[in-house]
Design a protein around this motif. Structure first.
Motif, short mmCIF file in Angstrom:
data_model
loop_
_atom_site.label_atom_id
_atom_site.label_comp_id
_atom_site.label_asym_id
_atom_site.label_seq_id
_atom_site.Cartn_x
_atom_site.Cartn_y
_atom_site.Cartn_z
N TYR A 1 -2.91 0.49 -4.02
CA TYR A 1 -2.25 -0.80 -3.84
C TYR A 1 -1.48 -1.10 -5.12
N PRO B 1 -2.93 13.61 -2.66
CA PRO B 1 -2.40 12.25 -2.66
C PRO B 1 -3.51 11.24 -2.36
N GLN B 2 -3.33 10.03 -2.88
CA GLN B 2 -4.29 8.95 -2.63
C GLN B 2 -3.53 7.68 -2.26
N THR B 3 -4.20 6.85 -1.46
CA THR B 3 -3.63 5.55 -1.11
C THR B 3 -4.01 4.56 -2.20
N ARG C 1 0.86 -1.18 0.00
CA ARG C 1 0.00 0.00 0.00
C ARG C 1 0.90 1.22 0.00
N LYS C 2 0.62 2.15 -0.93
CA LYS C 2 1.44 3.36 -1.04
C LYS C 2 0.56 4.60 -1.11
N GLU C 3 1.11 5.69 -0.65
CA GLU C 3 0.47 6.99 -0.80
C GLU C 3 1.16 7.67 -1.98
N LEU C 4 0.41 7.90 -3.06
CA LEU C 4 1.00 8.50 -4.25
C LEU C 4 0.54 9.94 -4.42
N PRO C 5 1.47 10.82 -4.80
CA PRO C 5 1.10 12.22 -5.05
C PRO C 5 0.15 12.33 -6.25
#
Length: 76
Positions: free
Chosen positions: A66, A62-64, A32-36
Motif C-alpha cells: 500500500y 513481487p509483493q502487494t 494498492r500496488k504490486e511491486l517487483p
C-alpha cells in the motif's frame, strides 16, 4: 498490522524523522500496488538496511504493498 509506504507528492516536501511514533493527519491518495522484488529491495536499501539484512529477507517475488502519496501533512 498493515504497513503503508508514504511518499510526498513530487518530492515537494519532507517531514523530520523525529515524527516517528507521533500522530499526524495526511491528505492524499492511497493505492494498492504490486511491486517487483527489485523495487522492494531498493526501498529497503533506502530505509538503511544492509545488503546482508535484505538478503536474509529472501525477497524474490513481487509483493502487494500500500502506497500513500501525500500532498499535505499536519502534526497533531
Amino acid at each position: 498490522k498493515t504497513q503503508v509506504r508514504t511518499l510526498m507528492k513530487d518530492n515537494g516536501f519532507s517531514v523530520p524523522k523525529e515524527l516517528v511514533g507521533k500522530k499526524v493527519a495526511m491528505v492524499g491518495q492511497i493505492e494498492r500496488k504490486e511491486l517487483p522484488a527489485k523495487v522492494l529491495r531498493h526501498y529497503l536499501k533506502d530505509e538503511g538496511k544492509t545488503d546482508a539484512e535484505i538478503e536474509k529477507m529472501k525477497i524474490n517475488a513481487p509483493q502487494t504493498v500500500y502506497m500513500f502519496e501525500a500532498i499535505g501533512v499536519r502534526i497533531i
